[in-house]
Design an enzyme around this catalytic site. Structure first.
Site, PDB file in Angstrom:
ATOM      1  CG  HIS A 228      30.227   9.875  23.544  1.00 33.37           C
ATOM      2  ND1 HIS A 228      28.989   9.653  24.111  1.00 33.37           N
ATOM      3  CD2 HIS A 228      30.140  11.062  22.928  1.00 33.37           C
ATOM      4  CE1 HIS A 228      28.200  10.684  23.818  1.00 33.37           C
ATOM      5  NE2 HIS A 228      28.880  11.551  23.103  1.00 33.37           N
TER       6      HIS A 228
ATOM      7  CG  HIS B 270      16.532   6.924  -2.435  1.00 32.41           C
ATOM      8  ND1 HIS B 270      15.969   8.020  -1.834  1.00 32.41           N
ATOM      9  CD2 HIS B 270      15.547   6.340  -3.179  1.00 32.41           C
ATOM     10  CE1 HIS B 270      14.696   8.113  -2.203  1.00 32.41           C
ATOM     11  NE2 HIS B 270      14.417   7.108  -3.015  1.00 32.41           N
TER      12      HIS B 270
ATOM     13  CB  ILE C  26      18.334  13.066  33.979  1.00 31.47           C
ATOM     14  CG1 ILE C  26      19.777  12.580  33.803  1.00 31.47           C
ATOM     15  CG2 ILE C  26      17.568  12.153  34.939  1.00 31.47           C
ATOM     16  CD1 ILE C  26      20.596  12.477  35.077  1.00 31.47           C
TER      17      ILE C  26
HETATM   18  C1  FAD Z   1      20.612   8.556  34.139  1.00 29.36           C
HETATM   19  C2  FAD Z   1      21.832   8.858  33.295  1.00 29.36           C
HETATM   20  C3  FAD Z   1      21.813   8.576  31.941  1.00 29.36           C
HETATM   21  C4  FAD Z   1      22.933   8.850  31.163  1.00 29.36           C
HETATM   22  N1  FAD Z   1      22.874   8.568  29.831  1.00 29.36           N
HETATM   23  C5  FAD Z   1      23.939   8.817  29.041  1.00 29.36           C
HETATM   24  C6  FAD Z   1      23.910   8.507  27.655  1.00 29.36           C
HETATM   25  O1  FAD Z   1      22.919   8.023  27.138  1.00 29.36           O
HETATM   26  N2  FAD Z   1      25.008   8.768  26.922  1.00 29.36           N
HETATM   27  C7  FAD Z   1      26.133   9.331  27.467  1.00 29.36           C
HETATM   28  O2  FAD Z   1      27.107   9.546  26.751  1.00 29.36           O
HETATM   29  N3  FAD Z   1      26.210   9.624  28.792  1.00 29.36           N
HETATM   30  C8  FAD Z   1      25.134   9.386  29.587  1.00 29.36           C
HETATM   31  N4  FAD Z   1      25.195   9.663  30.923  1.00 29.36           N
HETATM   32  C9  FAD Z   1      26.451  10.256  31.466  1.00 29.36           C
HETATM   33  C10 FAD Z   1      27.494   9.160  31.700  1.00 29.36           C
HETATM   34  O3  FAD Z   1      26.966   8.161  32.531  1.00 29.36           O
HETATM   35  C11 FAD Z   1      28.741   9.772  32.356  1.00 29.36           C
HETATM   36  O4  FAD Z   1      29.194  10.859  31.568  1.00 29.36           O
HETATM   37  C12 FAD Z   1      29.858   8.743  32.447  1.00 29.36           C
HETATM   38  O5  FAD Z   1      29.441   7.654  33.240  1.00 29.36           O
HETATM   39  C13 FAD Z   1      31.118   9.372  33.054  1.00 29.36           C
HETATM   40  O6  FAD Z   1      32.107   8.394  33.147  1.00 29.36           O
HETATM   41  P1  FAD Z   1      33.334   8.517  34.170  1.00 29.36           P
HETATM   42  O7  FAD Z   1      34.217   7.356  33.859  1.00 29.36           O
HETATM   43  O8  FAD Z   1      33.881   9.877  34.114  1.00 29.36           O
HETATM   44  O9  FAD Z   1      32.690   8.378  35.622  1.00 29.36           O
HETATM   45  P2  FAD Z   1      31.740   7.312  36.322  1.00 29.36           P
HETATM   46  O10 FAD Z   1      30.996   6.501  35.328  1.00 29.36           O
HETATM   47  O11 FAD Z   1      30.943   8.068  37.312  1.00 29.36           O
HETATM   48  O12 FAD Z   1      32.751   6.317  37.044  1.00 29.36           O
HETATM   49  C14 FAD Z   1      33.585   6.717  38.085  1.00 29.36           C
HETATM   50  C15 FAD Z   1      33.936   5.524  38.931  1.00 29.36           C
HETATM   51  O13 FAD Z   1      34.946   5.894  39.854  1.00 29.36           O
HETATM   52  C16 FAD Z   1      34.697   5.270  41.103  1.00 29.36           C
HETATM   53  N5  FAD Z   1      35.377   6.055  42.142  1.00 29.36           N
HETATM   54  C17 FAD Z   1      35.091   7.318  42.547  1.00 29.36           C
HETATM   55  N6  FAD Z   1      35.986   7.736  43.462  1.00 29.36           N
HETATM   56  C18 FAD Z   1      36.858   6.711  43.637  1.00 29.36           C
HETATM   57  C19 FAD Z   1      38.007   6.536  44.440  1.00 29.36           C
HETATM   58  N7  FAD Z   1      38.479   7.501  45.237  1.00 29.36           N
HETATM   59  N8  FAD Z   1      38.650   5.338  44.391  1.00 29.36           N
HETATM   60  C20 FAD Z   1      38.200   4.336  43.597  1.00 29.36           C
HETATM   61  N9  FAD Z   1      37.116   4.455  42.797  1.00 29.36           N
HETATM   62  C21 FAD Z   1      36.467   5.636  42.808  1.00 29.36           C
HETATM   63  C22 FAD Z   1      33.179   5.284  41.223  1.00 29.36           C
HETATM   64  O14 FAD Z   1      32.745   4.299  42.137  1.00 29.36           O
HETATM   65  C23 FAD Z   1      32.767   5.001  39.783  1.00 29.36           C
HETATM   66  O15 FAD Z   1      32.593   3.630  39.561  1.00 29.36           O
HETATM   67  C24 FAD Z   1      24.100   9.393  31.744  1.00 29.36           C
HETATM   68  C25 FAD Z   1      24.135   9.660  33.125  1.00 29.36           C
HETATM   69  C26 FAD Z   1      23.018   9.394  33.890  1.00 29.36           C
HETATM   70  C27 FAD Z   1      23.066   9.666  35.368  1.00 29.36           C
HETATM   71  N1  NAD Z   2      21.526  10.960  26.753  1.00 28.90           N
HETATM   72  C1  NAD Z   2      22.562  11.449  27.420  1.00 28.90           C
HETATM   73  O1  NAD Z   2      23.651  11.651  26.888  1.00 28.90           O
HETATM   74  C2  NAD Z   2      22.424  11.731  28.876  1.00 28.90           C
HETATM   75  C3  NAD Z   2      21.312  11.272  29.570  1.00 28.90           C
HETATM   76  C4  NAD Z   2      21.223  11.570  30.927  1.00 28.90           C
HETATM   77  C5  NAD Z   2      22.234  12.265  31.553  1.00 28.90           C
HETATM   78  N2  NAD Z   2      23.305  12.697  30.855  1.00 28.90           N
HETATM   79  C6  NAD Z   2      24.382  13.467  31.526  1.00 28.90           C
HETATM   80  O2  NAD Z   2      24.081  13.600  32.891  1.00 28.90           O
HETATM   81  C7  NAD Z   2      24.227  14.953  33.295  1.00 28.90           C
HETATM   82  C8  NAD Z   2      23.144  15.300  34.270  1.00 28.90           C
HETATM   83  O3  NAD Z   2      21.843  15.354  33.641  1.00 28.90           O
HETATM   84  P1  NAD Z   2      20.706  16.281  34.220  1.00 28.90           P
HETATM   85  O4  NAD Z   2      19.534  16.193  33.315  1.00 28.90           O
HETATM   86  O5  NAD Z   2      20.545  16.001  35.669  1.00 28.90           O
HETATM   87  O6  NAD Z   2      21.393  17.722  34.172  1.00 28.90           O
HETATM   88  P2  NAD Z   2      21.306  18.930  33.120  1.00 28.90           P
HETATM   89  O7  NAD Z   2      22.366  19.866  33.537  1.00 28.90           O
HETATM   90  O8  NAD Z   2      21.262  18.442  31.720  1.00 28.90           O
HETATM   91  O9  NAD Z   2      19.867  19.602  33.418  1.00 28.90           O
HETATM   92  C9  NAD Z   2      19.508  20.047  34.692  1.00 28.90           C
HETATM   93  C10 NAD Z   2      18.384  21.058  34.549  1.00 28.90           C
HETATM   94  O10 NAD Z   2      17.863  21.311  35.857  1.00 28.90           O
HETATM   95  C11 NAD Z   2      17.601  22.705  35.990  1.00 28.90           C
HETATM   96  N3  NAD Z   2      17.623  22.998  37.450  1.00 28.90           N
HETATM   97  C12 NAD Z   2      18.690  22.957  38.287  1.00 28.90           C
HETATM   98  N4  NAD Z   2      18.319  23.197  39.560  1.00 28.90           N
HETATM   99  C13 NAD Z   2      16.968  23.394  39.543  1.00 28.90           C
HETATM  100  C14 NAD Z   2      15.992  23.636  40.555  1.00 28.90           C
HETATM  101  N5  NAD Z   2      16.312  23.738  41.843  1.00 28.90           N
HETATM  102  N6  NAD Z   2      14.686  23.770  40.167  1.00 28.90           N
HETATM  103  C15 NAD Z   2      14.344  23.671  38.860  1.00 28.90           C
HETATM  104  N7  NAD Z   2      15.233  23.411  37.875  1.00 28.90           N
HETATM  105  C16 NAD Z   2      16.526  23.265  38.192  1.00 28.90           C
HETATM  106  C17 NAD Z   2      18.713  23.370  35.194  1.00 28.90           C
HETATM  107  O11 NAD Z   2      18.346  24.675  34.794  1.00 28.90           O
HETATM  108  C18 NAD Z   2      18.857  22.410  34.008  1.00 28.90           C
HETATM  109  O12 NAD Z   2      18.047  22.771  32.901  1.00 28.90           O
HETATM  110  C19 NAD Z   2      24.153  15.795  32.036  1.00 28.90           C
HETATM  111  O13 NAD Z   2      25.133  16.795  32.112  1.00 28.90           O
HETATM  112  C20 NAD Z   2      24.434  14.859  30.922  1.00 28.90           C
HETATM  113  O14 NAD Z   2      25.728  15.106  30.413  1.00 28.90           O
HETATM  114  C21 NAD Z   2      23.417  12.444  29.519  1.00 28.90           C
END
Ligand code: FAD
Ligand code: NAD
Length: 480
Positions: free
Chosen positions: A332, A459, A189
């Site tokens: 995924h 290519h 992030i």
């Molecule tokens: C800024 C950002 C960018 C990201 N970019 C990527 C990326 O480019 N590629 C990638 O692969 N991953 C990316 N991720 C990670 C990805 O979004 C998560 O890994 C993925 O959404 C996880 O899916 P999930 O179904 O486990 O959970 P979630 O997507 O978190 O869904 C869980 C759902 O459960 C619901 N819920 C929770 N508790 C309850 C309950 N008790 N009853 C009913 N509903 C409930 C929530 O409201 C939510 O809608 C990104 C994450 C962030 C934050």
């Molecule tokens: N393109 C993608 O697939 C994508 C994009 C965004 C997020 N995500 C998913 O979302 C999750 C969260 O992303 P993220 O970037 O928040 O987590 P991350 O775990 O990738 O990185 C967090 C970083 O923050 C540092 N950190 C933690 N506490 C700190 C503090 N107090 N001060 C300074 N540094 C500190 C850690 O050492 C680490 O390097 C990831 O695990 C990733 O799987 C995936």
């Protein structure tokens, strides 16, 4: 279906994991329902992958069009390039709405019942749902999948107001463009938002608690990526320091402490702060403790086949997938786990091979990888008694990359020289996120580099960067 149950399968959480499981369950003939308490689509669609990639797409174009030096090399001149922050935010919002509507539509078309409300696990095959109108419904299913996802982790001492100090939940809305923003964390992030903010003109201070930036990437790749993604941009970095106190306001005050000694070492005053320090599972309100399940740092303990574990025993018919299980928190992964559970339920046991799941950061250029980093591969080799080799190829030698004027990039293939097994593949460069898929497929199919070296690549394409690496690895001579 056994008549005693309301459904064959009930899924708690309609994120990417829950949605993937539901689609596959319907394809397998299961009567399926999904419970969602918040927004349909969960993190990825509403606050994660989708809006962040829309912002990266727009801001990436701004960066490209403002790079007069690069454009001139291609013979192109453009006048001043402007952008409208609100319109870029609107683009991201539009993509989110489309994706969410698509997801809702697909569930409806397939006959999946969507139950609005927060679910609790009463027993392995029984869930109670608190609906928005205050009614508590009890639903039974032959199998239950928990897919409740994750939420941003905010370190202790750090306060959020949603305008000057925020997490990715707010950042994806791009409600402002601070002149100077501190980004805490250099993970996915942190990196992706540094790409967005720097393209749109913000100055950035990136703070990382560990001794180096991008700590989860292969060290060679992190070094090369830093040379392109960080050093030439308006990004100052501080490593080995933790943000231990953040006070919102104007200015935002950030206290930084030495990660080892915990001594206060610096105080920053900035316009805004994005906290990107990881995520925590949403599992506390599921009442799993009443079933005797002990959460592990909040994550749901599961077997390889993703049965929820009580003590050291799997609970039959109760499963967990996605971020709530804490295994490679990627969209995924969540859906692959959902599909695997449904297959197992249907009598075709399947486990997810986490080592072959690719990951990418969608920066400009992108970073991607699958499998082990070189230090991880060497540690495994030492423990198991095999040699590890690595080869590198460069985008600057690739015809397509030269034609595009995008020659910053490297591919690194880590493998066993004794049998050609791929251990890890890492790419930094234009379209790295797409290029990694070939390596991921090879990892899952266990194709040795000797065979990969004979697969024919179009290519001129960027794929030839990997083609060349496989040929080198196989000892078949570099290039053509
Ligand atoms: C800024 C950002 C960018 C990201 N970019 C990527 C990326 O480019 N590629 C990638 O692969 N991953 C990316 N991720 C990670 C990805 O979004 C998560 O890994 C993925 O959404 C996880 O899916 P999930 O179904 O486990 O959970 P979630 O997507 O978190 O869904 C869980 C759902 O459960 C619901 N819920 C929770 N508790 C309850 C309950 N008790 N009853 C009913 N509903 C409930 C929530 O409201 C939510 O809608 C990104 C994450 C962030 C934050
Ligand atoms: N393109 C993608 O697939 C994508 C994009 C965004 C997020 N995500 C998913 O979302 C999750 C969260 O992303 P993220 O970037 O928040 O987590 P991350 O775990 O990738 O990185 C967090 C970083 O923050 C540092 N950190 C933690 N506490 C700190 C503090 N107090 N001060 C300074 N540094 C500190 C850690 O050492 C680490 O390097 C990831 O695990 C990733 O799987 C995936």
């Amino acid at each position: 279906m056994t008549q005693a149950f309301d459904y064959d399968l009930l899924i708690i959480g309609a994120g990417v994991g829950g949605h993937g499981a539901a689609l596959h369950a319907v394809a397998c003939g299961l009567k399926t329902a999904i419970v969602e308490g918040g927004e349909m689509g969960g993190t990825c669609v509403n606050r994660g992958c989708i809006p962040s990639k829309a912002l990266l797409a727009a801001s990436g174009k701004v960066r490209e069009l403002r790079d007069a030096h690069h454009l001139k090399a291609l013979g192109i001149e453009v006048g001043g390039v402007g952008f409208d922050r609100d319109a870029i935010a609107g683009h991201a919002e539009m993509v989110v709405t489309k994706q969410r509507e698509g997801l809702i539509g697909s569930l409806k078309r397939l006959g999946v019942d969507v139950l609005q409300g927060w679910g609790k696990v009463v027993a392995a095959q029984k869930v109670s749902v608190a609906t928005p109108d205050g009614i508590e419904k009890s639903i039974t299913a032959k199998d239950v999948i928990i897919a409740t996802g994750s939420t941003p982790f905010v370190p202790p001492g750090c306060e959020i107001d949603g305008t000057t100090v925020f997490t990715s939940d707010h950042a994806v809305k791009l409600e402002s463009l601070p002149q100077w923003i501190a980004i805490i964390g250099s993970g996915y992030i942190g990196l992706e938002f540094a790409d967005i903010y720097s393209a749109l003109g913000s100055e950035i201070t990136m703070i990382e608690g560990l001794p180096q930036l991008m700590p989860t990437f292969d060290p060679d790749i992190a070094k090369v990526a830093q040379r392109t993604l960080i050093s030439p941009r308006d990004i100052e970095t501080k490593t080995g320091v933790l943000a231990t106190k953040i006070i919102p306001g104007s200015p935002v005050v950030i206290e930084l402490s030495d990660a080892k000694t915990k001594e206060l070492v610096d105080t920053l005053e900035v316009d805004a702060c994005l906290i990107a320090t990881g995520r925590v599972p949403v599992t506390q309100d599921l009442a799993l403790d009443k079933l005797g399940v002990e959460l592990q740092r909040g994550y749901i303990p599961v077997t390889d086949q993703l049965n929820v574990v009580k003590g050291d025993q799997p609970i039959e018919h109760l499963w967990a997938i996605g971020d709530a299980t804490g295994k490679l928190m990627l969209a995924h992964t969540a859906s692959a786990q959902g599909v695997a559970v449904v297959e197992t339920i249907c009598g075709r046991p399947r486990v997810v091979d986490y080592n072959s799941i690719p990951a990418a950061a969608f920066t400009h250029p992108e970073v991607s990888f699958v499998g082990l980093t070189e230090p991880q591969a060497k540690a495994k080799g030492k423990a198991e008694g095999f040699e590890v080799s690595a080869v590198r190829t460069y985008f600057k030698a690739n015809a397509k990359a030269i034609a595009e004027g995008e020659t910053d990039g490297i591919a690194k293939v880590i493998f066993r020289p004794d049998n050609g097994q791929l251990l890890g593949v890492h790419i930094f460069g234009i379209h790295a996120a797409d290029l990694i898929q070939e390596a991921a497929n090879a990892m899952v199919q266990k194709t040795p580099v000797q065979s990969l070296a004979f697969s024919v690549h179009t290519h001129p394409t960027l794929c030839e960067v990997l083609d060349e690496a496989f040929k080198r690895a196989a000892g078949a001579g570099a290039g053509h």
